[in-house]
Design an enzyme around this catalytic site. Sequence first.
Site, PDB file in Angstrom:
ATOM      1  N   PRO A   1      69.192 -18.256 -25.019  1.00 18.64           N
ATOM      2  CA  PRO A   1      69.975 -17.314 -24.229  1.00 18.64           C
ATOM      3  C   PRO A   1      69.198 -16.711 -23.062  1.00 18.64           C
ATOM      4  CG  PRO A   1      69.448 -16.380 -26.382  1.00 18.64           C
ATOM      5  CD  PRO A   1      69.028 -17.810 -26.408  1.00 18.64           C
ATOM      6  N   ASN A   2      69.942 -16.546 -21.976  1.00 16.07           N
ATOM      7  CA  ASN A   2      69.463 -15.937 -20.732  1.00 16.07           C
ATOM      8  C   ASN A   2      68.449 -16.789 -19.986  1.00 16.07           C
ATOM      9  OD1 ASN A   2      70.984 -13.456 -20.976  1.00 16.07           O
ATOM     10  ND2 ASN A   2      69.569 -12.944 -22.636  1.00 16.07           N
ATOM     11  N   ARG A  36      65.892 -14.003 -13.258  1.00 16.41           N
ATOM     12  CA  ARG A  36      66.034 -12.922 -14.230  1.00 16.41           C
ATOM     13  C   ARG A  36      64.675 -12.293 -14.494  1.00 16.41           C
ATOM     14  NH1 ARG A  36      65.550 -13.618 -20.112  1.00 16.41           N
ATOM     15  NH2 ARG A  36      65.970 -11.571 -20.969  1.00 16.41           N
ATOM     16  N   TYR A  84      59.120 -12.873 -16.395  1.00 17.96           N
ATOM     17  CA  TYR A  84      59.295 -14.302 -16.639  1.00 17.96           C
ATOM     18  C   TYR A  84      58.864 -15.199 -15.484  1.00 17.96           C
ATOM     19  CZ  TYR A  84      61.967 -12.360 -20.463  1.00 17.96           C
ATOM     20  OH  TYR A  84      62.349 -11.641 -21.561  1.00 17.96           O
ATOM     21  N   ASN A 113      62.367 -23.323 -26.181  1.00 20.85           N
ATOM     22  CA  ASN A 113      62.202 -21.899 -25.952  1.00 20.85           C
ATOM     23  C   ASN A 113      63.475 -21.247 -26.479  1.00 20.85           C
ATOM     24  OD1 ASN A 113      62.040 -19.278 -25.071  1.00 20.85           O
ATOM     25  ND2 ASN A 113      61.308 -19.792 -23.033  1.00 20.85           N
ATOM     26  N   ALA A 170      65.422 -14.989 -27.144  1.00 22.14           N
ATOM     27  CA  ALA A 170      65.489 -13.884 -28.100  1.00 22.14           C
ATOM     28  C   ALA A 170      65.787 -14.362 -29.524  1.00 22.14           C
ATOM     29  CB  ALA A 170      66.532 -12.867 -27.654  1.00 22.14           C
ATOM     30  N   GLU A 211      57.007 -25.034 -29.512  1.00 29.54           N
ATOM     31  CA  GLU A 211      57.748 -23.862 -29.056  1.00 29.54           C
ATOM     32  C   GLU A 211      57.005 -23.260 -27.871  1.00 29.54           C
ATOM     33  OE1 GLU A 211      59.814 -21.155 -31.850  1.00 29.54           O
ATOM     34  OE2 GLU A 211      58.475 -19.637 -31.030  1.00 29.54           O
ATOM     35  N   HIS A 269      57.069 -20.114 -24.658  1.00 34.52           N
ATOM     36  CA  HIS A 269      57.605 -18.852 -24.139  1.00 34.52           C
ATOM     37  C   HIS A 269      56.974 -18.589 -22.782  1.00 34.52           C
ATOM     38  CE1 HIS A 269      59.632 -17.920 -27.870  1.00 34.52           C
ATOM     39  NE2 HIS A 269      58.544 -18.367 -28.474  1.00 34.52           N
ATOM     40  N   ARG A 325      54.207  -7.802 -25.997  1.00 31.92           N
ATOM     41  CA  ARG A 325      55.410  -7.057 -25.627  1.00 31.92           C
ATOM     42  C   ARG A 325      55.861  -6.170 -26.791  1.00 31.92           C
ATOM     43  NH1 ARG A 325      59.483 -11.011 -22.986  1.00 31.92           N
ATOM     44  NH2 ARG A 325      60.456  -9.032 -22.474  1.00 31.92           N
TER      45      ARG A 325
END
Length: 153
Positions: free
Chosen positions: A14-15, A22, A27, A81, A84, A105, A107, A114
């Site tokens: 998502p996103n 964004r 990012y 990725n 969330a 994986e 990111h 974070r």
Amino acid sequence: MPVTRFSVLMVNGPNLGYIGRRDPGTYGFRGMDAVQTILEKDRQGLRDRLELSYFQANGEGGIIDRLEKAWRDEVQGLVINPGAYTHTSLAIGDCLAWINIPHVEVHLSNVWSREEIRRKNLTAAHSLGVIAGFGIMSYILGLEALVWHLDNL
């Protein structure tokens, strides 16, 4: 000796359809198109080893459906990725476990630097490893690690 090519699916959660636009402070400013540009300009040897396809979905079910299709299609590797969903989705973690496709994986940000909730990972337990914090280069590094693994099976 011919070079082995691997079918690899890159999955974004998502996103992540708006990478580069964004929250660029977190990012980065480069979008997914930069992956192909980097492969063509700086990593031609890696590019030549890949039959690379992309998928992005905002919904958990769409991601699971695509992962299951990758299994049916006998895709050889994944770079994922989960966004969330990394921190919330037992379902994606379970799917990655049962399809048993080698995967890395990735990111964009260093999730461990974070918020506390981002330090919990429900999707990486069956991955070859996790690469985080290098912006769009996390995807390139993930592809390199995946190809190295597939070469050494």
